[in-house]
Scaffold this active site. Sequence first.
Site, PDB file in Angstrom:
ATOM      1  N   ASP A  10       1.018  -1.275   0.091  1.00 11.40           N
ATOM      2  CA  ASP A  10       0.136   0.008   0.082  1.00 11.40           C
ATOM      3  C   ASP A  10       0.786   1.386  -0.082  1.00 11.40           C
ATOM      4  OD1 ASP A  10      -2.977   0.355   1.031  1.00 11.40           O
ATOM      5  OD2 ASP A  10      -2.079   2.085   1.266  1.00 11.40           O
TER       6      ASP A  10
ATOM      7  N   VAL B  72     -10.385  -7.356  -7.167  1.00 12.65           N
ATOM      8  CA  VAL B  72     -11.471  -6.987  -6.162  1.00 12.65           C
ATOM      9  C   VAL B  72     -12.127  -5.565  -6.499  1.00 12.65           C
ATOM     10  CG1 VAL B  72     -12.271  -7.223  -3.907  1.00 12.65           C
ATOM     11  CG2 VAL B  72     -10.362  -8.508  -4.769  1.00 12.65           C
ATOM     12  N   SER B  73     -11.181  -4.689  -6.582  1.00 13.75           N
ATOM     13  CA  SER B  73     -11.548  -3.345  -6.658  1.00 13.75           C
ATOM     14  C   SER B  73     -12.805  -2.803  -7.417  1.00 13.75           C
ATOM     15  CB  SER B  73     -10.556  -2.375  -7.134  1.00 13.75           C
ATOM     16  OG  SER B  73      -9.104  -2.739  -6.492  1.00 13.75           O
TER      17      SER B  73
ATOM     18  N   VAL C  45     -15.601  -3.626 -10.402  1.00  9.64           N
ATOM     19  CA  VAL C  45     -14.775  -4.848 -10.628  1.00  9.64           C
ATOM     20  C   VAL C  45     -14.712  -5.088 -12.082  1.00  9.64           C
ATOM     21  CG1 VAL C  45     -16.641  -6.433 -10.042  1.00  9.64           C
ATOM     22  CG2 VAL C  45     -13.887  -6.828  -9.844  1.00  9.64           C
TER      23      VAL C  45
ATOM     24  N   THR D 238     -23.826 -13.959  -5.959  1.00 12.97           N
ATOM     25  CA  THR D 238     -24.402 -15.116  -5.578  1.00 12.97           C
ATOM     26  C   THR D 238     -24.617 -15.888  -4.348  1.00 12.97           C
ATOM     27  OG1 THR D 238     -23.411 -15.877  -7.811  1.00 12.97           O
ATOM     28  CG2 THR D 238     -23.988 -17.668  -6.315  1.00 12.97           C
ATOM     29  N   SER D 239     -23.424 -15.276  -3.419  1.00 19.30           N
ATOM     30  CA  SER D 239     -23.555 -15.748  -1.980  1.00 19.30           C
ATOM     31  C   SER D 239     -24.702 -15.112  -1.333  1.00 19.30           C
ATOM     32  CB  SER D 239     -22.257 -15.397  -1.406  1.00 19.30           C
ATOM     33  OG  SER D 239     -22.199 -15.625  -0.051  1.00 19.30           O
TER      34      SER D 239
ATOM     35  N   HIS E 234     -21.535  -6.829 -11.910  1.00 21.93           N
ATOM     36  CA  HIS E 234     -21.622  -6.779 -10.312  1.00 21.93           C
ATOM     37  C   HIS E 234     -22.118  -5.348  -9.884  1.00 21.93           C
ATOM     38  CE1 HIS E 234     -20.792  -6.960  -6.213  1.00 21.93           C
ATOM     39  NE2 HIS E 234     -19.447  -6.278  -6.201  1.00 21.93           N
TER      40      HIS E 234
END
Length: 315
Positions: free
Chosen positions: A33, A117-118, A121, A148-149, A174
């Site tokens: 970072d 992941v950003s 996405v 989905t989860s 997404h």
Amino acid sequence: MKKISIIGAGAVGSNIAYSLVIKNLAKNIALIDINNKLVQAEVLDIKHGISCFGDVNIKVGTYQDDIKDSDIIIVTAGRSRRPGETRLDMIVENLKISKIIAENIKKYYNNNKIIVVSNPVDIITYQISKILDINKNLIFGTGCSLDTSRFIFSIADYISCPISDVSGLVIGEHGDSQVIVWSQTKIKNILIDDYCKSNNILFDQEIKSKIENDVIKMGANIISGKNKTHFGISTCVCHLVDIILNNKKQIISLSSCLDGEFGLCGVSLSLPFVLGQDGVEKLEESICKNLTLEEKSKLIKSGNNLKEFLDKYII
């Protein structure tokens, strides 16, 4: 002796690192970072609990020292979504950040697998893929794996059954144009419409629409309460790492650059892909072939919506 580098030590990146430590999935974890004070603090905080969970080496990393020999690179850096925003509202700022990240990765890239992941996405995945110009099986975004989860949890709550009884899938963006594959959603391997009918459970279009809306807004609702989301996506990423490192081969809704699937090119969005030790190994054709005409139409619309943003912001 597996090694993972995580770029971005914010809430998502640090929680992914912590989840990986808890699962003891890698021997070495490097957290990278630009905020040196933050990343040093996160590494120390995670280190202090390691002895109970395994012999994991976590350190403050750099592109030069850690990218080349990492088995997986995870990109989480970027500003977070604010209350009231969609993921696409972050596009300008996060494209600038991801461009710098991609150019730094490229200097030391060594056929590593990359998980993006950003947010947004799908857009970020496409941009990093374009800059690196690598085999598309090596890079993918978390895409609709989290959606989905969330969908499966929503169905389990409504039906009042264990989540293990539910199988379902969300594809496309997404974001707000995501597509729930109702035609292949099952409870105990029985199509959900048939299951509800045989068990006298009300399940009509109004119920479906409410669940769809709830899943789409779930992230925004969490952000309105705590200004960020990080636990759900962190465990999803940990699951993806586990599948790759241990070659568990599982069908996951992941964002990948398309080459003509459903007539879509020059865009990244989520479809059911087989994930394994080689990355995104193949498209699960059996699921795609059995989408209804309405689901295909919504998917194409979702892809075209993303393509408009790509054409506008990525040259």
